[in-house]
Design a protein around this motif. Structure first.
Motif, mmCIF file in Angstrom:
data_model
loop_
_atom_site.group_PDB
_atom_site.id
_atom_site.type_symbol
_atom_site.label_atom_id
_atom_site.label_comp_id
_atom_site.label_asym_id
_atom_site.label_seq_id
_atom_site.Cartn_x
_atom_site.Cartn_y
_atom_site.Cartn_z
ATOM 1 N N GLN A 219 -12.877 -10.629 -5.897
ATOM 2 C CA GLN A 219 -12.783 -9.301 -5.295
ATOM 3 C C GLN A 219 -13.767 -8.336 -5.948
ATOM 4 O O GLN A 219 -14.406 -7.522 -5.263
ATOM 5 C CB GLN A 219 -11.351 -8.767 -5.432
ATOM 6 C CG GLN A 219 -11.136 -7.427 -4.731
ATOM 7 C CD GLN A 219 -9.728 -6.910 -4.906
ATOM 8 O OE1 GLN A 219 -9.037 -7.330 -5.834
ATOM 9 N NE2 GLN A 219 -9.302 -6.022 -4.019
ATOM 10 N N ALA A 220 -13.942 -8.445 -7.266
ATOM 11 C CA ALA A 220 -14.893 -7.571 -7.963
ATOM 12 C C ALA A 220 -16.318 -7.860 -7.502
ATOM 13 O O ALA A 220 -17.127 -6.931 -7.317
ATOM 14 C CB ALA A 220 -14.762 -7.771 -9.469
ATOM 15 N N LEU A 221 -16.636 -9.155 -7.295
ATOM 16 C CA LEU A 221 -17.972 -9.524 -6.817
ATOM 17 C C LEU A 221 -18.237 -8.962 -5.427
ATOM 18 O O LEU A 221 -19.322 -8.425 -5.144
ATOM 19 C CB LEU A 221 -18.108 -11.050 -6.812
ATOM 20 C CG LEU A 221 -19.418 -11.605 -6.225
ATOM 21 C CD1 LEU A 221 -20.627 -11.131 -7.045
ATOM 22 C CD2 LEU A 221 -19.372 -13.131 -6.172
ATOM 23 N N ARG A 227 -21.377 -2.342 -2.564
ATOM 24 C CA ARG A 227 -22.065 -1.157 -3.076
ATOM 25 C C ARG A 227 -23.573 -1.387 -3.181
ATOM 26 O O ARG A 227 -24.372 -0.502 -2.873
ATOM 27 C CB ARG A 227 -21.496 -0.796 -4.455
ATOM 28 C CG ARG A 227 -20.072 -0.239 -4.404
ATOM 29 C CD ARG A 227 -19.708 0.404 -5.734
ATOM 30 N NE ARG A 227 -19.781 -0.568 -6.820
ATOM 31 C CZ ARG A 227 -18.765 -1.336 -7.204
ATOM 32 N NH1 ARG A 227 -17.590 -1.257 -6.579
ATOM 33 N NH2 ARG A 227 -18.916 -2.187 -8.201
ATOM 34 N N LEU A 228 -23.937 -2.593 -3.604
ATOM 35 C CA LEU A 228 -25.358 -2.891 -3.785
ATOM 36 C C LEU A 228 -26.095 -2.910 -2.458
ATOM 37 O O LEU A 228 -27.224 -2.390 -2.348
ATOM 38 C CB LEU A 228 -25.515 -4.238 -4.503
ATOM 39 C CG LEU A 228 -26.943 -4.684 -4.823
ATOM 40 C CD1 LEU A 228 -27.604 -3.701 -5.794
ATOM 41 C CD2 LEU A 228 -26.943 -6.092 -5.426
ATOM 42 N N LEU A 229 -25.490 -3.487 -1.443
ATOM 43 C CA LEU A 229 -26.125 -3.586 -0.129
ATOM 44 C C LEU A 229 -25.878 -2.350 0.731
ATOM 45 O O LEU A 229 -26.397 -2.279 1.852
ATOM 46 C CB LEU A 229 -25.604 -4.831 0.603
ATOM 47 C CG LEU A 229 -25.880 -6.175 -0.091
ATOM 48 C CD1 LEU A 229 -25.207 -7.317 0.669
ATOM 49 C CD2 LEU A 229 -27.395 -6.427 -0.180
ATOM 50 N N GLU A 230 -25.084 -1.445 0.211
ATOM 51 C CA GLU A 230 -24.786 -0.193 0.914
ATOM 52 C C GLU A 230 -24.166 -0.456 2.288
ATOM 53 O O GLU A 230 -24.587 0.086 3.312
ATOM 54 C CB GLU A 230 -26.048 0.667 1.057
ATOM 55 C CG GLU A 230 -26.624 1.112 -0.268
ATOM 56 C CD GLU A 230 -27.863 1.964 -0.089
ATOM 57 O OE1 GLU A 230 -28.342 2.061 1.067
ATOM 58 O OE2 GLU A 230 -28.340 2.534 -1.079
ATOM 59 N N THR A 240 -26.737 -9.257 6.026
ATOM 60 C CA THR A 240 -27.603 -8.363 5.254
ATOM 61 C C THR A 240 -28.408 -9.145 4.228
ATOM 62 O O THR A 240 -29.614 -8.892 4.018
ATOM 63 C CB THR A 240 -26.748 -7.289 4.558
ATOM 64 O OG1 THR A 240 -25.980 -6.574 5.536
ATOM 65 C CG2 THR A 240 -27.626 -6.314 3.804
ATOM 66 N N VAL A 241 -27.779 -10.122 3.574
ATOM 67 C CA VAL A 241 -28.490 -10.951 2.586
ATOM 68 C C VAL A 241 -29.564 -11.785 3.269
ATOM 69 O O VAL A 241 -30.682 -11.966 2.746
ATOM 70 C CB VAL A 241 -27.490 -11.847 1.837
ATOM 71 C CG1 VAL A 241 -28.235 -12.850 0.941
ATOM 72 C CG2 VAL A 241 -26.543 -10.997 0.996
#
Length: 245
Positions: A219-221, A227-230, A240-241
């Motif tokens: 869940q943390a990942l 947040r990183l990929l907005e 997105t990746v």
């Protein structure tokens, strides 16, 4: 002499009570004393004395009837008369009528419980429902009536939901609810086993422990990637990746 003659005529009239009237040894016409005065009123003092005795007896009779009335009809209270007040026959007749009416009502309603029976019923109710005083009987009766109504409505609803006959006793309702709970528990257990892919209780416990160890870091990942990929949707992470290549 006129007054005595009037009293004597009243005593000799057909309306005079037979027991009160006393025949004299002579009459006004056939008894004449030497001084010329008429006699024949010797019975008057005896009769008046008898009247006085009867009036006293009426007072005693009134007291006896009052005691009997208090015993048979205690709720019909009558203020006691002053001893100086004369007792009327109408008062005695009224008391007798009240007692007779009560006796007739008891004969008609022979199934009406007696006062000792009613006292025993109230005492039994107090013991059953822990009522310490008579003042608490009515409130507890209302409480029992309310609870009984709630229970009756609940049982009626259960009969309808479980499709039971309205005459089914509470034991049948309880057994049916118990069986329904067993079925629900079995279904839940089966669904858990299917979800975790095992039927062994120890395996289920192990998988739950593995889930507790794996899920927090995962869940943390995921939150970090969002947040990183907005982005805000987990389903958008993979597209997105791929677009970053």
């Amino acid at each position: 002499l006129k007054v005595l003659s009037r009293i004597d005529s009243i005593l000799r009239s057909p309306r005079a009570p037979p027991l009160i009237y006393r025949c004299s040894k002579g009459t006004v016409q056939n008894c004449v004393k030497e001084n010329g005065w008429e006699c024949g009123f010797e019975h008057l003092p005896l009769t008046i004395e008898m009247w006085a005795d009867q009036l006293v007896a009426l007072q005693d009779l009134h007291k006896s009837l009052r005691k009997l009335s208090l015993e048979l009809v205690p709720w019909h209270t009558v203020e006691p008369q002053d001893n100086r007040e004369s007792i009327r026959v109408e008062d005695l007749q009224f008391t007798v009528d009240v007692i007779l009416e009560e006796i007739e009502n008891k004969a008609k309603n022979s199934q009406t419980p007696s006062l000792p029976t009613l006292f025993a019923i109230v005492s039994h109710f107090q013991k059953l429902f822990d009522v310490n005083s008579l003042n608490g009987v009515y409130p507890r009766m209302n409480e029992v009536y309310t609870k009984l109504g709630e229970m009756t409505n609940a049982m009626r609803t259960l009969h309808e939901l479980l499709e039971l006959d309205s005459s089914a006793p509470p034991t049948v309702v309880v057994d049916t609810v118990g069986k329904l709970c067993d079925i629900i528990n079995e279904n839940v257990t089966r669904q858990v086993q299917q979800l975790l892919g095992t039927q062994d209780i120890h395996s289920i416990i192990n998988k739950l422990e593995e889930h507790e160890c794996f899920f927090p870091p995962f869940q943390a990942l995921v939150q970090h990637l969002l947040r990183l990929l907005e982005i805000s949707n987990v389903d958008d992470i993979l597209p997105t990746v791929q677009n970053l290549k």
